[in-house]
Design a protein around this motif. Structure first.
Motif, PDB file in Angstrom:
ATOM      1  N   LEU A 100       0.805  -1.217   0.000  1.00 48.96           N
ATOM      2  CA  LEU A 100       0.000   0.000   0.000  1.00 48.96           C
ATOM      3  C   LEU A 100       0.842   1.273   0.000  1.00 48.96           C
ATOM      4  CD1 LEU A 100      -3.138  -0.718   2.213  1.00 48.96           C
ATOM      5  CD2 LEU A 100      -2.832  -0.944  -0.243  1.00 48.96           C
ATOM      6  N   ALA A 103       1.810   1.989  -3.335  1.00 49.88           N
ATOM      7  CA  ALA A 103       0.656   2.297  -4.184  1.00 49.88           C
ATOM      8  C   ALA A 103       0.100   3.690  -3.924  1.00 49.88           C
ATOM      9  CB  ALA A 103      -0.436   1.249  -3.979  1.00 49.88           C
ATOM     10  N   ASP A 105      -0.164   5.196  -0.474  1.00 52.70           N
ATOM     11  CA  ASP A 105      -0.635   5.452   0.886  1.00 52.70           C
ATOM     12  C   ASP A 105       0.168   6.555   1.576  1.00 52.70           C
ATOM     13  OD1 ASP A 105      -1.645   4.736   3.697  1.00 52.70           O
ATOM     14  OD2 ASP A 105       0.465   4.206   3.833  1.00 52.70           O
ATOM     15  N   GLN A 179      -7.814   6.278  -5.330  1.00 56.01           N
ATOM     16  CA  GLN A 179      -7.011   5.053  -5.325  1.00 56.01           C
ATOM     17  C   GLN A 179      -7.526   3.999  -4.360  1.00 56.01           C
ATOM     18  OE1 GLN A 179      -2.647   6.022  -5.244  1.00 56.01           O
ATOM     19  NE2 GLN A 179      -3.403   8.112  -5.000  1.00 56.01           N
ATOM     20  N   PRO A 181     -10.218   2.068  -4.018  1.00 60.28           N
ATOM     21  CA  PRO A 181     -10.656   0.743  -4.493  1.00 60.28           C
ATOM     22  C   PRO A 181      -9.487  -0.189  -4.832  1.00 60.28           C
ATOM     23  CG  PRO A 181     -12.010   2.455  -5.467  1.00 60.28           C
ATOM     24  CD  PRO A 181     -10.883   3.161  -4.765  1.00 60.28           C
ATOM     25  N   ASP A 182      -8.432   0.344  -5.451  1.00 58.84           N
ATOM     26  CA  ASP A 182      -7.268  -0.483  -5.753  1.00 58.84           C
ATOM     27  C   ASP A 182      -6.565  -0.911  -4.471  1.00 58.84           C
ATOM     28  OD1 ASP A 182      -7.708  -0.305  -8.476  1.00 58.84           O
ATOM     29  OD2 ASP A 182      -6.347   1.392  -8.739  1.00 58.84           O
ATOM     30  N   TRP A 183      -6.465  -0.004  -3.508  1.00 56.57           N
ATOM     31  CA  TRP A 183      -5.844  -0.361  -2.236  1.00 56.57           C
ATOM     32  C   TRP A 183      -6.599  -1.486  -1.548  1.00 56.57           C
ATOM     33  CZ3 TRP A 183      -4.798   4.913   0.640  1.00 56.57           C
ATOM     34  CH2 TRP A 183      -3.914   5.674  -0.122  1.00 56.57           C
ATOM     35  N   ARG A 184      -7.932  -1.437  -1.642  1.00 60.68           N
ATOM     36  CA  ARG A 184      -8.728  -2.470  -0.997  1.00 60.68           C
ATOM     37  C   ARG A 184      -8.403  -3.852  -1.567  1.00 60.68           C
ATOM     38  NH1 ARG A 184     -13.101  -1.827   2.123  1.00 60.68           N
ATOM     39  NH2 ARG A 184     -13.392   0.332   1.428  1.00 60.68           N
ATOM     40  N   GLU A 185      -8.194  -3.918  -2.881  1.00 57.59           N
ATOM     41  CA  GLU A 185      -7.844  -5.195  -3.497  1.00 57.59           C
ATOM     42  C   GLU A 185      -6.455  -5.661  -3.045  1.00 57.59           C
ATOM     43  OE1 GLU A 185      -9.980  -7.109  -5.133  1.00 57.59           O
ATOM     44  OE2 GLU A 185     -11.366  -5.511  -4.530  1.00 57.59           O
ATOM     45  N   LEU A 186      -5.508  -4.729  -2.927  1.00 58.55           N
ATOM     46  CA  LEU A 186      -4.173  -5.086  -2.422  1.00 58.55           C
ATOM     47  C   LEU A 186      -4.257  -5.612  -0.995  1.00 58.55           C
ATOM     48  CD1 LEU A 186      -2.050  -2.068  -3.737  1.00 58.55           C
ATOM     49  CD2 LEU A 186      -2.095  -4.389  -4.640  1.00 58.55           C
ATOM     50  N   TRP A 187      -5.040  -4.954  -0.180  1.00 61.54           N
ATOM     51  CA  TRP A 187      -5.215  -5.376   1.214  1.00 61.54           C
ATOM     52  C   TRP A 187      -5.855  -6.764   1.287  1.00 61.54           C
ATOM     53  CZ3 TRP A 187     -10.369  -5.346   3.337  1.00 61.54           C
ATOM     54  CH2 TRP A 187     -10.428  -5.722   4.692  1.00 61.54           C
ATOM     55  N   THR A 244       1.834  -8.425  -1.356  1.00 58.44           N
ATOM     56  CA  THR A 244       0.994  -7.707  -2.285  1.00 58.44           C
ATOM     57  C   THR A 244       1.821  -6.949  -3.308  1.00 58.44           C
ATOM     58  OG1 THR A 244       0.890  -5.902  -0.687  1.00 58.44           O
ATOM     59  CG2 THR A 244      -0.907  -7.460  -0.680  1.00 58.44           C
TER      60      THR A 244
END
Length: 251
Positions: A100, A103, A105, A179, A181-187, A244
């Motif tokens: 994150l 990405a 954060d 960003q 939604p993309d972070w949620r997928e990484l998490w 991730t």
């Protein structure tokens, strides 16, 4: 049988790097790194050598925390942190939610006009690839711009005015909102998946099924890049299996 994706990440799907704090002098005469905060990640410093400090801004006010070998300091989301070089300061960094920070954060304390424009912010925050002179110059410009925005935040907080600090937090949240939604997928693929594997293993053990232990093994890794330009200093990075993106080498 309980199973999960292999190879396994580091415990808790944390990120790992080593830092040697910058010795560049800033406008206030302090040598050190680029002030920034994280929106959803807690970061820990494990001091392995030298001396220095970390300056923090939070609802607790301004703090100057001494760093020496053996000290462990960590910062929850929203804490502005600035690493200060006192002499050969070296740190191992453990980062929650590996992937994150890379990405987006982490948000630098650039002046408000830079934070208000995503394209201007991205241009100021992004470094050229590699570890050459151009990258070093860009990293130093980025650090200096972040210090320019940081010093008024610190001055106001010391004077008892948390308004500019709160404004920076809100600006950072607006900047990264697209960003999320993309972070949620990484998490989900990293830290959440690691925790859910533990839950599944506990369920299996409660049912008397230790089959996941048949997958027991060991891993070893070394730095994938040395001397990169990080937020706070020269950075040795690790391409670790099972973490991730952007470090996921399993495809």
């Amino acid at each position: 049988m309980v199973s999960g994706p292999r190879p396994a990440p580091l415990p808790g799907a944390v990120g790992l790097s080593h830092l040697s704090a910058y010795d560049w002098e800033a406008a206030d005469g302090v040598c050190g790194g680029t002030p920034h905060l994280h929106l959803v990640c807690t970061e820990a410093y494990v001091v392995t050598g030298g001396r220095g400090a970390v300056q923090t801004l939070s609802p607790d006010g301004y703090r100057d925390i001494p760093l020496a070998p053996g000290v462990v300091a960590w910062f929850t989301p929203g804490t502005v942190q600035r690493m200060v070089q006192g002499g050969d300061l070296r740190i191992t960094v453990l980062m929650q939610n590996s992937g994150l920070p890379e990405a987006g954060d982490a948000v630098f304390t650039f002046p408000p006009d830079v934070l208000a424009d995503p394209e201007v912010y991205a241009a100021a925050a992004t470094l050229p690839p590699g570890t050459g002179a151009d990258t070093e110059a860009a990293a130093r410009r980025r650090r200096d711009l972040a210090v320019e925005g940081y010093l008024p935040l610190r001055e106001a907080l010391v004077a008892g005015d948390a308004g500019p600090y709160r404004d920076f937090q809100r600006a950072a949240a607006r900047l990264v909102r697209p960003q999320v939604p993309d972070w949620r997928e990484l998490w989900r693929a990293g830290a959440l998946a690691a925790a859910e594997r533990t839950g599944a293993q506990l369920t299996a053990l409660a049912d008397g099924d230790p089959a996941h232990l048949e997958e027991a093994t060991a891993y070893v890794s070394g730095p994938s890049r040395r001397g990169g330009y990080g937020m706070c200093g020269r950075r040795d990075e690790y391409t670790l299996p099972g973490t991730t993106a952007p470090y996921d080498v399993t495809g």
